[in-house]
Structure formats: structure tokens, C-alpha cells
Enzyme design. Structure first.
Site, PDB file in Angstrom:
ATOM      1  N   GLU A 188      -1.480  -1.575  -4.438  1.00 58.71           N
ATOM      2  CA  GLU A 188      -2.715  -0.805  -4.508  1.00 58.71           C
ATOM      3  C   GLU A 188      -2.494   0.399  -5.408  1.00 58.71           C
ATOM      4  O   GLU A 188      -1.546   1.157  -5.225  1.00 58.71           O
ATOM      5  CB  GLU A 188      -3.145  -0.359  -3.111  1.00 58.71           C
ATOM      6  N   ASP A 203      -2.298   0.750   7.601  1.00 60.67           N
ATOM      7  CA  ASP A 203      -1.627   0.768   6.298  1.00 60.67           C
ATOM      8  C   ASP A 203      -0.993  -0.589   5.998  1.00 60.67           C
ATOM      9  O   ASP A 203      -0.983  -1.030   4.849  1.00 60.67           O
ATOM     10  CB  ASP A 203      -0.563   1.872   6.263  1.00 60.67           C
ATOM     11  N   ASP A 221       0.887  -1.161   0.000  1.00 63.22           N
ATOM     12  CA  ASP A 221       0.000   0.000   0.000  1.00 63.22           C
ATOM     13  C   ASP A 221       0.924   1.210   0.000  1.00 63.22           C
ATOM     14  O   ASP A 221       1.442   1.602   1.047  1.00 63.22           O
ATOM     15  CB  ASP A 221      -0.903  -0.010   1.233  1.00 63.22           C
TER      16      ASP A 221
END
Length: 184
Positions: free
Chosen positions: A71, A144, A11
């Protein structure tokens, strides 16, 4: 299908980069690790990008993932934030490409849908579902790292599907798929 495979999920972010690793054995997945790279204390945006690149290369060299799931930045109203997020993602992708690890991008909605069945799920819902799926004892304070882990799990769930997202097996594949975007 007893071959093992390791998937690194990322991410990307310029404040916190979350990441998680899973091992696939046959048709089941096992939790390996999740963590975060904290970048808030650094003022220089270029230094943050360098640290993202170095940490991603370090993860690749340590865990030898077979594939990377990342992502994709979501569309927001703040152009500067989008630019910074895109750079963070690009640097993480460059690290993977430099080690010739295939990369697949997933939208945040697609990741949430794969994990929870709801493309509008909250970070907390995604984290709780991962905790259940992978028997995690506890969840981190920041989510996260679970977002990075979610990208890896999403990739596992999407294996063998035709429409998974954008995949790149190396620089030449990236240039071939994005040639029109790379021209003036």
C-alpha cells in the site's frame, strides 16, 4: 494455468505493519496467513525501520512469495507522519528488492475499490469483504493485517491489467523508473 503463485501484501506503518499472504492456484486464490508486526513499544524510529526490514525479509525467506503488493502512503496534512510512513514503505520495498521479488504499489483507494467496489470504503468494510471472499473464520482486533491482505488480493484482481500501479522488478528497474526523483 495450473501454476501456483504466492503474493505477499504489506500495509506499511511505524506503529503496526500489517501483512497477509495468499496463494494463487490457477484462477482462484487461497488464504495463507495474516498478521501484524507491532512497533509501538519501540521509541527509536530507526530501530522500527530495522525491524520492518528484518520482518519483511523473514516473511520472504519463509513463504517465498513470487510478488509483493504494497500500500502506497496516502497524502495527509502531517508532513512528519508522511515522512515516517514513506520510510516504512521504502524499507519494506528495499527488503523485497534485496531478495529480487517484484513489487507493485497500490493507492489505498485502488485497494478499497478492488475489494469492495467502493474507493471510500472503511477498513471494516474491506475486512468484512475479505472475510467473505477468503472464508476467514474471524477477523483480527486491529485491521492493519487485513489491509495488508487486501493489498495482496487487489494485486491478484489486477493481474494482467495494464494500469496497475508502479512495479519494480529490482534495483535497476526502480532507479530507471525513479531516476528523475533520485537526482539532486
Amino acid at each position: 494455468m495450473g501454476k501456483e503463485k504466492i503474493i505477499l501484501g504489506i500495509d506499511p506503518g511505524t506503529t503496526i505493519m500489517g501483512f497477509g499472504l495468499i496463494k494463487i492456484v490457477g484462477k482462484s486464490m487461497e488464504f495463507m496467513q495474516l498478521n501484524e508486526l507491532h512497533l509501538k513499544k519501540y521509541e527509536d524510529h530507526y530501530l522500527k525501520l530495522k525491524l520492518i526490514f528484518e520482518r519483511t525479509v523473514e516473511l520472504i525467506d519463509t513463504y517465498l512469495p513470487d510478488e509483493i503488493a504494497i500500500e502506497a502512503p496516502f497524502y495527509g496534512k502531517n508532513v512528519q507522519s508522511m515522512l515516517k510512513l514513506g520510510r516504512a514503505q521504502g524499507v519494506a520495498m528495499a527488503a523485497g528488492l534485496s531478495r529480487e521479488v517484484p513489487i507493485t504499489e497500490y493507492s489505498p483507494k485502488k485497494i478499497k475499490m478492488a475489494i469492495t467496489g467502493n474507493g471510500n470504503a472503511s477498513k471494516e468494510q474491506v475486512a468484512k469483504m475479505l472475510q467473505s471472499l477468503l472464508q476467514l473464520k474471524s477477523l483480527p482486533k486491529n485491521l492493519d493485517s487485513t489491509d495488508g491482505l487486501a493489498a495482496a488480493v487487489c494485486h491478484f484482481y489486477n493481474q494482467g491489467r495494464v494500469d496497475v500501479g508502479k512495479s519494480y522488478s529490482g534495483w535497476s528497474a526502480f532507479v530507471k523508473q525513479n531516476g528523475d526523483r533520485l537526482k539532486k
